[in-house]
Write an enzyme that holds these catalytic residues in place. Sequence first.
Site, PDB file in Angstrom:
ATOM      1  N   ASP A  77       0.829  -1.199   0.000  1.00  0.00           N
ATOM      2  CA  ASP A  77       0.000   0.000   0.000  1.00  0.00           C
ATOM      3  C   ASP A  77       0.867   1.254   0.000  1.00  0.00           C
ATOM      4  O   ASP A  77       0.359   2.366  -0.140  1.00  0.00           O
ATOM      5  CB  ASP A  77      -0.987   0.003   1.167  1.00  0.00           C
ATOM      6  CG  ASP A  77      -0.324  -0.075   2.534  1.00  0.00           C
ATOM      7  OD1 ASP A  77       0.922  -0.137   2.599  1.00  0.00           O
ATOM      8  OD2 ASP A  77      -1.052  -0.089   3.547  1.00  0.00           O
ATOM      9  N   SER A  78       2.190   1.062   0.098  1.00  0.00           N
ATOM     10  CA  SER A  78       3.131   2.169  -0.120  1.00  0.00           C
ATOM     11  C   SER A  78       2.993   2.737  -1.521  1.00  0.00           C
ATOM     12  O   SER A  78       3.475   3.848  -1.792  1.00  0.00           O
ATOM     13  CB  SER A  78       4.567   1.698   0.113  1.00  0.00           C
ATOM     14  OG  SER A  78       4.835   0.499  -0.607  1.00  0.00           O
ATOM     15  N   ASP A 116      -0.798  -6.184  -0.492  1.00  0.00           N
ATOM     16  CA  ASP A 116      -1.224  -5.551   0.754  1.00  0.00           C
ATOM     17  C   ASP A 116      -2.741  -5.382   0.757  1.00  0.00           C
ATOM     18  O   ASP A 116      -3.323  -4.973  -0.261  1.00  0.00           O
ATOM     19  CB  ASP A 116      -0.589  -4.161   0.871  1.00  0.00           C
ATOM     20  CG  ASP A 116       0.389  -4.055   2.019  1.00  0.00           C
ATOM     21  OD1 ASP A 116       0.290  -4.854   2.964  1.00  0.00           O
ATOM     22  OD2 ASP A 116       1.256  -3.165   1.967  1.00  0.00           O
ATOM     23  N   LYS A 146      -0.998  -9.440   2.754  1.00  0.00           N
ATOM     24  CA  LYS A 146      -0.432  -8.927   4.002  1.00  0.00           C
ATOM     25  C   LYS A 146      -1.437  -7.974   4.625  1.00  0.00           C
ATOM     26  O   LYS A 146      -2.102  -7.216   3.903  1.00  0.00           O
ATOM     27  CB  LYS A 146       0.891  -8.202   3.757  1.00  0.00           C
ATOM     28  CG  LYS A 146       1.533  -7.665   5.044  1.00  0.00           C
ATOM     29  CD  LYS A 146       2.898  -7.045   4.766  1.00  0.00           C
ATOM     30  CE  LYS A 146       2.814  -5.675   4.145  1.00  0.00           C
ATOM     31  NZ  LYS A 146       2.190  -4.663   5.064  1.00  0.00           N
ATOM     32  N   GLU A 148      -2.133  -5.439   8.385  1.00  0.00           N
ATOM     33  CA  GLU A 148      -1.541  -4.859   9.582  1.00  0.00           C
ATOM     34  C   GLU A 148      -2.372  -5.175  10.819  1.00  0.00           C
ATOM     35  O   GLU A 148      -3.595  -5.285  10.756  1.00  0.00           O
ATOM     36  CB  GLU A 148      -1.429  -3.338   9.421  1.00  0.00           C
ATOM     37  CG  GLU A 148      -0.491  -2.910   8.304  1.00  0.00           C
ATOM     38  CD  GLU A 148      -0.377  -1.398   8.174  1.00  0.00           C
ATOM     39  OE1 GLU A 148       0.303  -0.945   7.239  1.00  0.00           O
ATOM     40  OE2 GLU A 148      -0.962  -0.665   9.013  1.00  0.00           O
ATOM     41  N   GLU A 214       8.195  -3.807  11.717  1.00  0.00           N
ATOM     42  CA  GLU A 214       8.636  -2.517  11.179  1.00  0.00           C
ATOM     43  C   GLU A 214       8.994  -1.538  12.291  1.00  0.00           C
ATOM     44  O   GLU A 214       8.187  -1.267  13.189  1.00  0.00           O
ATOM     45  CB  GLU A 214       7.557  -1.900  10.283  1.00  0.00           C
ATOM     46  CG  GLU A 214       7.976  -0.573   9.675  1.00  0.00           C
ATOM     47  CD  GLU A 214       7.084  -0.082   8.552  1.00  0.00           C
ATOM     48  OE1 GLU A 214       7.355   1.012   8.014  1.00  0.00           O
ATOM     49  OE2 GLU A 214       6.112  -0.786   8.205  1.00  0.00           O
TER      50      GLU A 214
END
Length: 296
Positions: A77-78, A116, A146, A148, A214
């Site tokens: 998502d970066s 993501d 992935k 969070e 992270e």
Amino acid sequence: MDASDTPTHPAPHPADPAATPYGAPTTPPRPLRSRFTVRDVAAAKNRGEKWSMLTAYDATTAAVFDEAEIPVLLVGDSAANVVYGYDTTVPITVDELLPLVRAVVRGAPHAMVVADLPFGSYQGGPAEALASATRFLKEGGAHAVKLEGGSRVVRAVDALVGAGIPVIGHLGLTPQSIHTIGGYRVQGRDEAGEILLADALALEAAGAFAVVLEVVPADLATRVTKELRIATVGIGAGSGCDAQVLVWQDMAGLSGGRTPRFVKRYADLRTILADAARAYRADVRDGRYPTIEHSY
């Protein structure tokens, strides 16, 4: 024009980049090695063998990294920042990420491609997470997803794994929660480290095959790595993790401004590209390009 004026150059092979007008890749080369899988991640953990992950957002870059034998590519998502120009990762949507996932899968026949789950695509619970993740695998061709969070996403992870979707967790600095954690700062110090370890163990128990750590203290990341049977992927978490991940624009020196302390720049691509663009502009302006060798 008579027959004598007709070019006699042989037609390029369909897989040759020159076969397309702009040198873009066509079909990926036939795989000479097998695709990296979840089983390979587990085997590497058992052997104590470290591996690398990079982000990728397009077929051309993915093909380069695949050629370099980067085993895992993350369509992160970066992309909100480096592709779409948003200030944070929060605004990006599933529909914005899906075309990037498809492109990376087409460009990388050997790498595991991880998508993501963006903010707002899984926080509603297991059903929403399953719907979003299914799109990335079914429509995007991704091999894993992935997401969070720790204990709050365990039920979602359990549902995804139960549906046959491989999952990577993400703990520590979680950019989608940037407004909650109050900025980009080190996570997991003091008693927060115990919570992070508990979250990592909970993700493992739910069936995740790896977890990203992270911007956490190196000693904590090493401890988590030793406690877990699944792989840890560090980004700003020291050298004790089983793998490392970086945003490729940071790694290659394409990003502007300050980069985080944990980034090592392996090239100065921003300068190289800017110099090339200036040289091109000057050649066009002064009539040095195109020349006869660039003409038909």
